[in-house]
Design a protein around this motif. Structure first.
Motif, PDB file in Angstrom:
ATOM      1  N   PHE A  49       0.850  -1.180   0.000  1.00  0.00           N
ATOM      2  CA  PHE A  49       0.000   0.000   0.000  1.00  0.00           C
ATOM      3  C   PHE A  49       0.886   1.231   0.000  1.00  0.00           C
ATOM      4  N   LEU A  50       0.291   2.361  -0.335  1.00  0.00           N
ATOM      5  CA  LEU A  50       1.009   3.624  -0.251  1.00  0.00           C
ATOM      6  C   LEU A  50       0.637   4.297   1.062  1.00  0.00           C
ATOM      7  N   LYS A  51       1.608   4.925   1.706  1.00  0.00           N
ATOM      8  CA  LYS A  51       1.307   5.679   2.922  1.00  0.00           C
ATOM      9  C   LYS A  51       2.092   6.975   2.903  1.00  0.00           C
ATOM     10  N   PHE A  52       1.549   7.970   3.584  1.00  0.00           N
ATOM     11  CA  PHE A  52       2.228   9.245   3.714  1.00  0.00           C
ATOM     12  C   PHE A  52       3.144   9.192   4.921  1.00  0.00           C
ATOM     13  N   LEU A  53       4.388   9.614   4.732  1.00  0.00           N
ATOM     14  CA  LEU A  53       5.293   9.788   5.857  1.00  0.00           C
ATOM     15  C   LEU A  53       4.890  11.057   6.581  1.00  0.00           C
ATOM     16  N   LYS A  54       5.335  11.204   7.824  1.00  0.00           N
ATOM     17  CA  LYS A  54       5.024  12.424   8.575  1.00  0.00           C
ATOM     18  C   LYS A  54       5.523  13.626   7.792  1.00  0.00           C
ATOM     19  N   SER A  55       4.683  14.649   7.751  1.00  0.00           N
ATOM     20  CA  SER A  55       5.058  15.839   6.995  1.00  0.00           C
ATOM     21  C   SER A  55       6.157  16.603   7.720  1.00  0.00           C
ATOM     22  N   GLU A  56       7.103  17.072   6.931  1.00  0.00           N
ATOM     23  CA  GLU A  56       8.200  17.857   7.487  1.00  0.00           C
ATOM     24  C   GLU A  56       7.994  19.315   7.115  1.00  0.00           C
ATOM     25  N   GLN A  57       8.177  20.176   8.096  1.00  0.00           N
ATOM     26  CA  GLN A  57       7.996  21.600   7.831  1.00  0.00           C
ATOM     27  C   GLN A  57       9.291  22.173   7.279  1.00  0.00           C
ATOM     28  N   THR A  58       9.197  22.775   6.109  1.00  0.00           N
ATOM     29  CA  THR A  58      10.355  23.398   5.487  1.00  0.00           C
ATOM     30  C   THR A  58      10.045  24.872   5.264  1.00  0.00           C
ATOM     31  N   SER A  72       4.859  16.263   2.324  1.00  0.00           N
ATOM     32  CA  SER A  72       4.686  14.866   2.688  1.00  0.00           C
ATOM     33  C   SER A  72       5.331  14.004   1.612  1.00  0.00           C
ATOM     34  N   LYS A  73       5.737  12.825   2.006  1.00  0.00           N
ATOM     35  CA  LYS A  73       6.407  11.920   1.084  1.00  0.00           C
ATOM     36  C   LYS A  73       5.674  10.590   1.086  1.00  0.00           C
ATOM     37  N   LEU A  74       5.474  10.035  -0.095  1.00  0.00           N
ATOM     38  CA  LEU A  74       4.817   8.737  -0.209  1.00  0.00           C
ATOM     39  C   LEU A  74       5.845   7.626  -0.147  1.00  0.00           C
ATOM     40  N   GLU A  75       5.483   6.537   0.491  1.00  0.00           N
ATOM     41  CA  GLU A  75       6.345   5.358   0.470  1.00  0.00           C
ATOM     42  C   GLU A  75       5.473   4.112   0.417  1.00  0.00           C
ATOM     43  N   VAL A  76       6.052   3.015  -0.038  1.00  0.00           N
ATOM     44  CA  VAL A  76       5.328   1.751  -0.131  1.00  0.00           C
ATOM     45  C   VAL A  76       5.313   1.098   1.244  1.00  0.00           C
ATOM     46  N   TRP A  77       4.153   0.584   1.631  1.00  0.00           N
ATOM     47  CA  TRP A  77       3.993  -0.040   2.945  1.00  0.00           C
ATOM     48  C   TRP A  77       3.320  -1.382   2.781  1.00  0.00           C
ATOM     49  N   LYS A  78       3.742  -2.354   3.572  1.00  0.00           N
ATOM     50  CA  LYS A  78       3.029  -3.632   3.633  1.00  0.00           C
ATOM     51  C   LYS A  78       2.988  -4.098   5.081  1.00  0.00           C
ATOM     52  N   PHE A  79       1.983  -4.877   5.399  1.00  0.00           N
ATOM     53  CA  PHE A  79       1.794  -5.348   6.767  1.00  0.00           C
ATOM     54  C   PHE A  79       2.873  -6.360   7.131  1.00  0.00           C
ATOM     55  N   LYS A  80       3.483  -6.163   8.330  1.00  0.00           N
ATOM     56  CA  LYS A  80       4.478  -7.099   8.852  1.00  0.00           C
ATOM     57  C   LYS A  80       4.085  -7.456  10.278  1.00  0.00           C
ATOM     58  N   GLN A  81       3.795  -8.732  10.508  1.00  0.00           N
ATOM     59  CA  GLN A  81       3.351  -9.209  11.821  1.00  0.00           C
ATOM     60  C   GLN A  81       4.385  -8.927  12.910  1.00  0.00           C
ATOM     61  N   ASP A  82       5.673  -9.211  12.621  1.00  0.00           N
ATOM     62  CA  ASP A  82       6.721  -9.043  13.635  1.00  0.00           C
ATOM     63  C   ASP A  82       6.864  -7.589  14.061  1.00  0.00           C
ATOM     64  N   GLU A  83       6.887  -6.673  13.081  1.00  0.00           N
ATOM     65  CA  GLU A  83       7.040  -5.248  13.412  1.00  0.00           C
ATOM     66  C   GLU A  83       5.824  -4.730  14.171  1.00  0.00           C
ATOM     67  N   THR A  84       4.639  -5.229  13.810  1.00  0.00           N
ATOM     68  CA  THR A  84       3.421  -4.803  14.506  1.00  0.00           C
ATOM     69  C   THR A  84       3.445  -5.277  15.956  1.00  0.00           C
ATOM     70  N   ARG A  85       3.935  -6.503  16.194  1.00  0.00           N
ATOM     71  CA  ARG A  85       4.039  -7.000  17.568  1.00  0.00           C
ATOM     72  C   ARG A  85       5.057  -6.211  18.380  1.00  0.00           C
ATOM     73  N   LYS A  86       6.169  -5.812  17.744  1.00  0.00           N
ATOM     74  CA  LYS A  86       7.162  -4.983  18.443  1.00  0.00           C
ATOM     75  C   LYS A  86       6.557  -3.634  18.819  1.00  0.00           C
ATOM     76  N   ALA A  87       5.788  -3.049  17.892  1.00  0.00           N
ATOM     77  CA  ALA A  87       5.143  -1.764  18.167  1.00  0.00           C
ATOM     78  C   ALA A  87       4.116  -1.904  19.283  1.00  0.00           C
ATOM     79  N   LEU A  88       3.410  -3.032  19.313  1.00  0.00           N
ATOM     80  CA  LEU A  88       2.431  -3.286  20.370  1.00  0.00           C
ATOM     81  C   LEU A  88       3.126  -3.416  21.726  1.00  0.00           C
ATOM     82  N   ALA A  89       4.264  -4.113  21.759  1.00  0.00           N
ATOM     83  CA  ALA A  89       5.029  -4.238  23.008  1.00  0.00           C
ATOM     84  C   ALA A  89       5.486  -2.864  23.490  1.00  0.00           C
ATOM     85  N   LYS A  90       5.909  -2.016  22.545  1.00  0.00           N
ATOM     86  CA  LYS A  90       6.348  -0.662  22.905  1.00  0.00           C
ATOM     87  C   LYS A  90       5.193   0.140  23.492  1.00  0.00           C
ATOM     88  N   MET A  91       4.003  -0.032  22.911  1.00  0.00           N
ATOM     89  CA  MET A  91       2.823   0.674  23.414  1.00  0.00           C
ATOM     90  C   MET A  91       2.485   0.203  24.826  1.00  0.00           C
TER      91      MET A  91
END
Length: 197
Positions: A49-58, A72-91
């Motif tokens: 999927f495409l996602k917007f990166l956080k906008s940077e003020q210039t 804002s900058k577009l980048e390609v994104w795909k779901f990753k179970q491991d990274e999502t679990r790491k983010a959940l642990a951080k939360m």
């Protein structure tokens, strides 16, 4: 392109030589794309999927005046179970949530709508993920301090929890190479008692 007196086509992805001219139809190029190693769908077959990166003020100059603009900058994104679990642990760690939070109905409903592909961990798995996050952070801190040339200030703090248990925390305060102030908990332990004096 012409090679050996014969009109040839060139693949835009791998720059490979494909026999047949553009006049002979698209079948030859279609068959080549099925085998082409540089063709994006062949590199990664999972859906992205495409996602917007956080906008940077210039700041841009308009008529000799500096004007703030957000890009804002577009980048390609795909779901990753491991990274999502790491983010959940951080939360869980950052918001001081119980490990059983992942088994609550409200959270599971929210995630089933936000990301249906997410496989829910048990509270025991979440505890292991949080411990793994702790070990990784400990390793990063050790690595940072081994290369750090700035001074480190250590402070302690004691308090009594609502369960009437006494705790002590050792915290390191330091400034990194980019002049950002950091505060890291170095140790946290239960003590027999403490006094406010």
């Amino acid at each position: 392109m012409i090679k050996d007196g014969e009109v040839r086509s060139k693949c835009s992805y791998c720059n490979g030589d494909v026999c047949g001219s553009s006049k002979s139809g698209t079948t030859i190029m279609k068959n080549h794309l099925l085998r082409c190693k540089e063709y994006p769908p062949n590199i990664n077959k999972s859906q992205t999927f495409l996602k917007f990166l956080k906008s940077e003020q210039t700041h841009a100059s308009v008529d000799d005046d500096l004007v703030a603009e957000k890009r804002s900058k577009l980048e390609v994104w795909k779901f990753k179970q491991d990274e999502t679990r790491k983010a959940l642990a951080k939360m869980i760690i950052m918001d001081e949530l119980p490990f059983r939070f992942v088994e609550r109905e409200g959270f599971q409903y929210f995630m089933s709508v936000a990301q249906p592909n997410f496989i829910f961990p048990t509270c025991w798995t979440m505890a292991r993920d949080c411990y793994q996050a702790y070990l990784e952070e400990k390793k990063n801190i050790k690595s940072f301090f081994s290369k750090c040339s700035s001074r480190i200030s250590l402070t302690t703090n004691t308090w009594t929890s609502c369960q009437n248990l006494n705790y002590m925390c050792l915290t390191a305060h330091f400034i990194d190479h980019d002049w950002n102030l950091h505060k890291k908990i170095m140790n946290f332990c239960q003590i027999s008692g403490h006094s406010g004096r």
